[in-house]
Structure formats: structure tokens, C-alpha cells
Design a protein around this motif. Sequence first.
Motif, PDB file in Angstrom:
ATOM      1  N   GLY A  39      27.187  63.367  73.807  1.00 21.63           N
ATOM      2  CA  GLY A  39      28.423  64.115  73.580  1.00 21.63           C
ATOM      3  C   GLY A  39      28.338  65.011  72.362  1.00 21.63           C
ATOM      4  N   SER A  40      29.360  65.831  72.205  1.00 21.85           N
ATOM      5  CA  SER A  40      29.403  66.774  71.086  1.00 21.85           C
ATOM      6  C   SER A  40      30.847  67.000  70.668  1.00 21.85           C
ATOM      7  CB  SER A  40      28.754  68.107  71.483  1.00 21.85           C
ATOM      8  OG  SER A  40      28.858  69.047  70.435  1.00 21.85           O
ATOM      9  N   ASN A  41      31.101  66.884  69.378  1.00 20.62           N
ATOM     10  CA  ASN A  41      32.396  67.225  68.806  1.00 20.62           C
ATOM     11  C   ASN A  41      32.277  68.559  68.078  1.00 20.62           C
ATOM     12  OD1 ASN A  41      33.181  64.758  69.736  1.00 20.62           O
ATOM     13  ND2 ASN A  41      33.930  63.977  67.784  1.00 20.62           N
ATOM     14  N   LYS A 159      33.407  56.302  66.800  1.00 13.96           N
ATOM     15  CA  LYS A 159      34.623  57.116  66.850  1.00 13.96           C
ATOM     16  C   LYS A 159      35.095  57.482  65.451  1.00 13.96           C
ATOM     17  CE  LYS A 159      36.341  55.232  71.237  1.00 13.96           C
ATOM     18  NZ  LYS A 159      37.432  54.464  71.895  1.00 13.96           N
ATOM     19  N   ASP A 160      35.032  56.525  64.528  1.00 17.80           N
ATOM     20  CA  ASP A 160      35.476  56.793  63.157  1.00 17.80           C
ATOM     21  C   ASP A 160      34.562  57.802  62.457  1.00 17.80           C
ATOM     22  OD1 ASP A 160      37.544  55.007  63.493  1.00 17.80           O
ATOM     23  OD2 ASP A 160      36.485  53.327  62.549  1.00 17.80           O
ATOM     24  N   ALA A 161      33.261  57.748  62.764  1.00 16.32           N
ATOM     25  CA  ALA A 161      32.307  58.649  62.101  1.00 16.32           C
ATOM     26  C   ALA A 161      32.358  60.055  62.663  1.00 16.32           C
ATOM     27  CB  ALA A 161      30.891  58.090  62.235  1.00 16.32           C
ATOM     28  N   THR A 162      32.892  60.229  63.874  1.00 14.85           N
ATOM     29  CA  THR A 162      32.867  61.547  64.504  1.00 14.85           C
ATOM     30  C   THR A 162      34.254  62.177  64.615  1.00 14.85           C
ATOM     31  OG1 THR A 162      32.992  60.491  66.705  1.00 14.85           O
ATOM     32  CG2 THR A 162      30.801  61.020  65.845  1.00 14.85           C
ATOM     33  N   ASN A 163      35.269  61.532  64.071  1.00 19.25           N
ATOM     34  CA  ASN A 163      36.597  62.155  64.098  1.00 19.25           C
ATOM     35  C   ASN A 163      36.769  63.052  62.871  1.00 19.25           C
ATOM     36  OD1 ASN A 163      37.131  60.435  61.960  1.00 19.25           O
ATOM     37  ND2 ASN A 163      38.420  59.043  63.140  1.00 19.25           N
ATOM     38  N   THR A 164      37.948  63.611  62.712  1.00 19.35           N
ATOM     39  CA  THR A 164      38.182  64.557  61.618  1.00 19.35           C
ATOM     40  C   THR A 164      37.951  63.917  60.251  1.00 19.35           C
ATOM     41  OG1 THR A 164      39.768  65.845  62.917  1.00 19.35           O
ATOM     42  CG2 THR A 164      39.911  66.028  60.528  1.00 19.35           C
ATOM     43  N   GLU A 185      37.552  69.889  69.105  1.00 17.70           N
ATOM     44  CA  GLU A 185      37.125  69.468  70.438  1.00 17.70           C
ATOM     45  C   GLU A 185      36.379  68.148  70.326  1.00 17.70           C
ATOM     46  OE1 GLU A 185      35.073  72.285  72.861  1.00 17.70           O
ATOM     47  OE2 GLU A 185      36.224  73.999  72.105  1.00 17.70           O
ATOM     48  N   PHE A 186      36.797  67.195  71.146  1.00 14.62           N
ATOM     49  CA  PHE A 186      36.191  65.863  71.123  1.00 14.62           C
ATOM     50  C   PHE A 186      35.369  65.635  72.382  1.00 14.62           C
ATOM     51  CE2 PHE A 186      39.717  65.390  68.209  1.00 14.62           C
ATOM     52  CZ  PHE A 186      39.236  64.533  67.232  1.00 14.62           C
ATOM     53  N   ALA A 187      34.266  64.932  72.222  1.00 15.66           N
ATOM     54  CA  ALA A 187      33.471  64.524  73.389  1.00 15.66           C
ATOM     55  C   ALA A 187      34.265  63.509  74.202  1.00 15.66           C
ATOM     56  CB  ALA A 187      32.146  63.916  72.931  1.00 15.66           C
ATOM     57  N   ASN A 188      34.086  63.530  75.496  1.00 14.67           N
ATOM     58  CA  ASN A 188      34.764  62.591  76.376  1.00 14.67           C
ATOM     59  C   ASN A 188      34.067  61.232  76.286  1.00 14.67           C
ATOM     60  OD1 ASN A 188      36.016  61.169  78.407  1.00 14.67           O
ATOM     61  ND2 ASN A 188      35.955  62.837  79.885  1.00 14.67           N
TER      62      ASN A 188
END
Length: 239
Positions: A39-41, A159-164, A185-188
Amino acid sequence: MMTGFRLNLSPLKEPLGFVKLVEWLTAIFAFGSCGGFSGSNILSFFCGDGRNETLSANYHYPFRLSQVLLIEGNTTICNHSVSTTHMVGDSASSAQFFVGIAVICFLYSMLALLVYLGYMHVYKDSEFGPIFDFVITAILVFLWLVCSSAWAKGLQNVKDATNTEGLSATVALCKGSNITCEVTEFANMRTLNISVVFGYLNMFVWAGNAWFVYKETHWHSKKITSQSGHGRQQVPAPI
């Protein structure tokens, strides 16, 4: 005693074989939904002069985020030079543990189905076979509980490392400046959430299967024989 292969599909119509087939399928869904993820954010930089710039945060299984390059050295963002930056976090151990248990269960289910469908006459005549099957099944129930819980925590860390908040804390440019950083944009992650569900589902399926395997052991047959013998004891005739 005949020990040759004898194909017999009737065990699939019984709980012992049918549940093993279900275990085989759920194991596939478990490791497939986790091990194949990529995935990609998109991290957006809202510069003070009104310009916007974006950065892709790409990550994949086994989620060893600390080795994922987020920003190459001497990159300019919002007229600021940014040094080499890697993502933060490492959930590889829990993810690989989860996938490893799923693969082991997948292989063991295939082996057990081969025995049930081709060597059930040997399986039922042996004391070792059902006991070995029961012990392995019980161990795998416990391992499903452990690996699913570990992966659920590991997924939350991803999830915590890849959020805002996580990416803003990682990129020095986002701290103490007039630049606002936000993941736009968040990865699914639906498949990763599904993998956790299948992990716990596997635990319940294997726990249910443990009972049917136990019924094939001599421990259960001795218990039934003992109860039957006790029930047939003669009642003393009245005087």
C-alpha cells in the motif's frame, strides 16, 4: 492390517474431515490477505506560501517500516532541504509469525486430509495417530490465539506509523515550521483487517475440530467404555 492407500471420500461428509477442509480454506485466506499486502499513503505538505507538495509513503509485507526510505537525501520540499528519512516502526516479527502459523496450518490440513481420505483405516486402528492429531491440533489452537493477538497489535502499530500523526512525527520538516503535514490519501487496509478476523476465526475452527479429533482417541473410547460398564452394573435384588 492393510496399510495401503484406499481413497474414501466419506470422511468429508463427517465433521472430522469437513472441518479439516474448512481449516485448509481459512488458512489460505489468513496468509493470503496478510502476506500479499502492498500500500501507499500520500503525505501532503501545505507550504506557507500557498503551494502544496506531496510525498508517497510506500510500505508492504512484512512491514519492516524502519527500512523503508521515505525521503531521499538532499530533497527539497517547500523550499527546504530535507535529509534522508526512513519510516519508523517494525511489525515484521508479528506479521511473519502470523503468516508462518497460517502456512503451517495449511500444510498440516493437507496432510491430515490425505490421511483421512486415503489411510482412515490405518488412522482408526492406531492409537498413536489420533493422539498425535489431537496434540498438534491443541497446540495450533494456542498458536492461533497468540499469533492473531500479536498481529492485531502489529497492525495497529503500522496504522499509527503511517497516519498523519506518525508521519508528521517522522518528517522533521513537519515540526516547528509554518508547513502543515497531513495524510490526504490512505492505503486500503481492508485485507489486513480481514486477516486479523481470519486469524481468530481459525482459532475457533481449530478449537472446534479438537473435539472431533479427541473423539477418535482411545482416551475418549475408554471413557465411554468405562461409563457403559458402570451403567450395566447389576442392581442387588431386594431381600
